[in-house]
Write a protein that holds these residues in place. Sequence first.
Motif, PDB file in Angstrom:
ATOM      1  N   THR A 125      -7.971  13.046  30.855  1.00  0.00           N
ATOM      2  CA  THR A 125      -8.529  14.078  31.743  1.00  0.00           C
ATOM      3  C   THR A 125      -7.424  14.912  32.357  1.00  0.00           C
ATOM      4  O   THR A 125      -7.542  16.132  32.492  1.00  0.00           O
TER       5      THR A 125
ATOM      6  N   ILE B 142      -6.264  17.339  29.807  1.00  0.00           N
ATOM      7  CA  ILE B 142      -7.254  18.414  29.615  1.00  0.00           C
ATOM      8  C   ILE B 142      -7.228  19.377  30.799  1.00  0.00           C
ATOM      9  O   ILE B 142      -7.227  20.604  30.624  1.00  0.00           O
ATOM     10  N   ALA B 143      -7.171  18.809  32.007  1.00  0.00           N
ATOM     11  CA  ALA B 143      -7.152  19.653  33.202  1.00  0.00           C
ATOM     12  C   ALA B 143      -5.955  20.579  33.181  1.00  0.00           C
ATOM     13  O   ALA B 143      -6.066  21.785  33.429  1.00  0.00           O
TER      14      ALA B 143
ATOM     15  N   THR C  96      -6.392  23.215  30.524  1.00  0.00           N
ATOM     16  CA  THR C  96      -7.430  24.184  30.872  1.00  0.00           C
ATOM     17  C   THR C  96      -6.891  25.218  31.850  1.00  0.00           C
ATOM     18  O   THR C  96      -6.975  26.428  31.612  1.00  0.00           O
ATOM     19  N   MET C  97      -6.322  24.728  32.964  1.00  0.00           N
ATOM     20  CA  MET C  97      -5.810  25.667  33.967  1.00  0.00           C
ATOM     21  C   MET C  97      -4.675  26.502  33.391  1.00  0.00           C
ATOM     22  O   MET C  97      -4.604  27.716  33.602  1.00  0.00           O
TER      23      MET C  97
ATOM     24  N   LEU D 130      -6.157  29.060  30.992  1.00  0.00           N
ATOM     25  CA  LEU D 130      -6.822  30.159  31.716  1.00  0.00           C
ATOM     26  C   LEU D 130      -5.784  31.093  32.322  1.00  0.00           C
ATOM     27  O   LEU D 130      -5.887  32.322  32.210  1.00  0.00           O
ATOM     28  N   GLY D 131      -4.762  30.486  32.945  1.00  0.00           N
ATOM     29  CA  GLY D 131      -3.699  31.294  33.552  1.00  0.00           C
ATOM     30  C   GLY D 131      -3.035  32.172  32.512  1.00  0.00           C
ATOM     31  O   GLY D 131      -2.801  33.363  32.734  1.00  0.00           O
TER      32      GLY D 131
ATOM     33  N   PHE E  36      -5.375  35.107  31.465  1.00  0.00           N
ATOM     34  CA  PHE E  36      -5.478  36.160  32.467  1.00  0.00           C
ATOM     35  C   PHE E  36      -4.169  36.912  32.629  1.00  0.00           C
ATOM     36  O   PHE E  36      -4.153  38.139  32.753  1.00  0.00           O
TER      37      PHE E  36
ATOM     38  N   LEU F  42      -3.424  40.868  32.109  1.00  0.00           N
ATOM     39  CA  LEU F  42      -2.838  41.704  33.159  1.00  0.00           C
ATOM     40  C   LEU F  42      -1.604  42.426  32.654  1.00  0.00           C
ATOM     41  O   LEU F  42      -1.329  43.558  33.063  1.00  0.00           O
TER      42      LEU F  42
ATOM     43  N   ALA G  99      -2.884  45.378  30.891  1.00  0.00           N
ATOM     44  CA  ALA G  99      -3.419  46.334  31.860  1.00  0.00           C
ATOM     45  C   ALA G  99      -2.282  47.059  32.565  1.00  0.00           C
ATOM     46  O   ALA G  99      -2.331  48.267  32.782  1.00  0.00           O
ATOM     47  N   ASP G 100      -1.219  46.302  32.890  1.00  0.00           N
ATOM     48  CA  ASP G 100      -0.089  46.897  33.601  1.00  0.00           C
ATOM     49  C   ASP G 100       0.568  47.969  32.751  1.00  0.00           C
ATOM     50  O   ASP G 100       0.922  49.044  33.217  1.00  0.00           O
TER      51      ASP G 100
ATOM     52  N   LYS H 224      -0.790  49.779  30.445  1.00  0.00           N
ATOM     53  CA  LYS H 224      -1.677  50.935  30.330  1.00  0.00           C
ATOM     54  C   LYS H 224      -1.755  51.732  31.640  1.00  0.00           C
ATOM     55  O   LYS H 224      -1.833  52.949  31.621  1.00  0.00           O
ATOM     56  N   LEU H 225      -1.733  51.007  32.769  1.00  0.00           N
ATOM     57  CA  LEU H 225      -2.094  51.648  34.036  1.00  0.00           C
ATOM     58  C   LEU H 225      -0.908  51.880  34.968  1.00  0.00           C
ATOM     59  O   LEU H 225      -1.087  52.314  36.094  1.00  0.00           O
ATOM     60  N   ARG H 226       0.308  51.565  34.521  1.00  0.00           N
ATOM     61  CA  ARG H 226       1.447  51.682  35.427  1.00  0.00           C
ATOM     62  C   ARG H 226       1.577  53.099  35.991  1.00  0.00           C
ATOM     63  O   ARG H 226       1.399  54.086  35.271  1.00  0.00           O
ATOM     64  N   VAL H 227       1.865  53.184  37.294  1.00  0.00           N
ATOM     65  CA  VAL H 227       2.090  54.475  37.931  1.00  0.00           C
ATOM     66  C   VAL H 227       3.585  54.657  38.136  1.00  0.00           C
ATOM     67  O   VAL H 227       4.220  53.856  38.810  1.00  0.00           O
TER      68      VAL H 227
END
Lengths: 190, 282
Positions: free
Chosen positions: B4, B7-8, B11-12, B15-16, B19, B23, B26-27, B29-32
Motif C-alpha cells: 500500500t 502504491i500510495a 499514485t501521488m 499525479l504530481g 499535473f 503546467l 501551459a507555462d 504557451k501562456l508565458r507573459v
Amino acid sequence: MELIILFISAALINNFVLAYFLGICPFIGVSGKITSALSMGIAVTFVMTVTSIVSWLINYKILIPYNLTFLTIPSFILVIASLVQFVEMVIKKVSQPLYRALGIFLPLITTNCAILGLALFGAMREYSFIQNIIFALGAGSGFTLAIVLMAGIREELELANVPDAFRGAPITLIVAGILALAFMGFAGMI
Amino acid sequence: MDATVMIAIFTMGGLGLIFSTLLVFADKKLRVEENPLIAKIAEILPNANCGACGFAGCHDFATKVVEVKAEPNGCPVGGKDLAFEISQILGIESKESVKKVARVLCRGDNKSAKKKSTMYIGPRECSVQAIISGGEKLCYYGCLGGGDCIAVCKFNAIFMSEDGLPMIIEENCTGCGLCAKACPRGIIEIHPIDRDVFVFCKSKDDPKRSKEVCLNACIGCGICARKSDGGIEMMDHLAIINYDKLDPSKIPFDKCSTKAIQLISNFDEKVLIEETVNSLTN
C-alpha cells in the motif's frame, strides 16, 4: 428533474457562501466592484467544475479501486492547486488589470474551502459523474451570485451615509449577515 | 515494504508528475514576457511599498517608469540619487526633485492647549479618540497626541515630544505622506523642505473660543492677511497661506499675538535639542 433540483439546491438553498459559510475570504475580499467580483465568480466556477471532473475520476478510478481513500485530501488539493496555477496563468495572459484587481485572492483559491469542500462533498455523498458536475456548476453559480450581489450592495454602500464606526469591514460583515438571512428564506423551497 | 505504501507513493508521485507536466506546457504557451528593465529598476527601488509615488507599490512604479514613461524622480524616498540611477538605466535625463518633508501644523501641546474637565480613559490611538470623544483637549481641530503618525511611519522620522506633540526628524523624513493620511485631524501636511512660513493652527473656532482653548491658536484676527497682498487669506477664522503669492518679507510675524504664523526655522533649534535629549535618554 432530479439534476435541476440538485443544481438549484447547490446554488440557492445550500449556497456555499451564505448557508455553509465556505469561501468567505474572497467573498469579502474581492466584492468591492461588480466587474472583479464577476470575474472572481467565473474563475471559482471554472476551477470548481474542472475540479469536480478530475477529482471524481481520481476518486473512482484510482483511490477507491486501490483502497487509497486516505489519499483523498492530498490528491484533491493537488488537483485544485494545479488548476488554480493554470487559471492564474490564463488570467495574467488575458487581462493584466484583472490579474491585479484579483491580487492575492486568486492564488488563495488554492486553499479556498469552498472548492475543497465541493470535492469532498461530492466524494462523501457518492454523486454520479453527471451529478457531480451539476453540483459543481450549481455551487459555482451560487458563489458567483452571492459575490456579485454583495459587490452590488457594496457599490451602493459607498454612496450611503454610514456612521463612522461602521465604515469598512463592520458594515460589510453586517451586510453579509443580512444577505445570509435572506438566503435562509430559500430553505423551504425544496 | 508494504504494498500500500508503494502504491500510495506512486499514485501521488504520478499525479504530481502529470499535473506538473501539464503546467509546464501551459507555462510555455501562456508565458507573459516582462521587460527586463522593470526587474532592474525594481531592484534598486527602496521596496518599502509606501505608495508615496502615487502607484500601487515599488514594482508598479518600476513598471510605470518603463512602460508609460512616468518621471524617474517620482520616488520621494530614494530622492535625487535614485532618480539618477533610474535615468541611467533608462538612458534618459532626470529632472531635479526637491525633497519634501512632513510638517506638523499644530502647536497645541500639553502646556498651551487647555484640557476638558473630564478625563479620557480608553485606547490612545488618534483614530479611536477622534471618533469616540474628540480627545482630551478642548480644541476639536488640534493634535490628539495618540501617535498614529508615529505608528505608521516606516522611516523612524517622527517622535513624540515631551509636551505631547509629534516632531519630524527632517533627515529621516522622506515625504511619503503616510503620517498625513493617518492623522484624523489632518494637521500633518507634506511641503517642500525649503518652504519656511507656516500657520501652525487648523482651528476654525471663532476668535473668542480659539483664545480660550489654546495659547498658540490662530485666533482669526486677520492682521497677517491684511499686510500680505493676497499671500494669506482668511477662511473660517483661520489664516490660509497661498504659497504662489506669498512674500515672506511682508508678513508681520511679530504682530501675531499667539505666534500662530511663524518661520519654521525659528524653532528648528528646539527640534534639534529635543532630538539629542531623546537619543541620550534611549
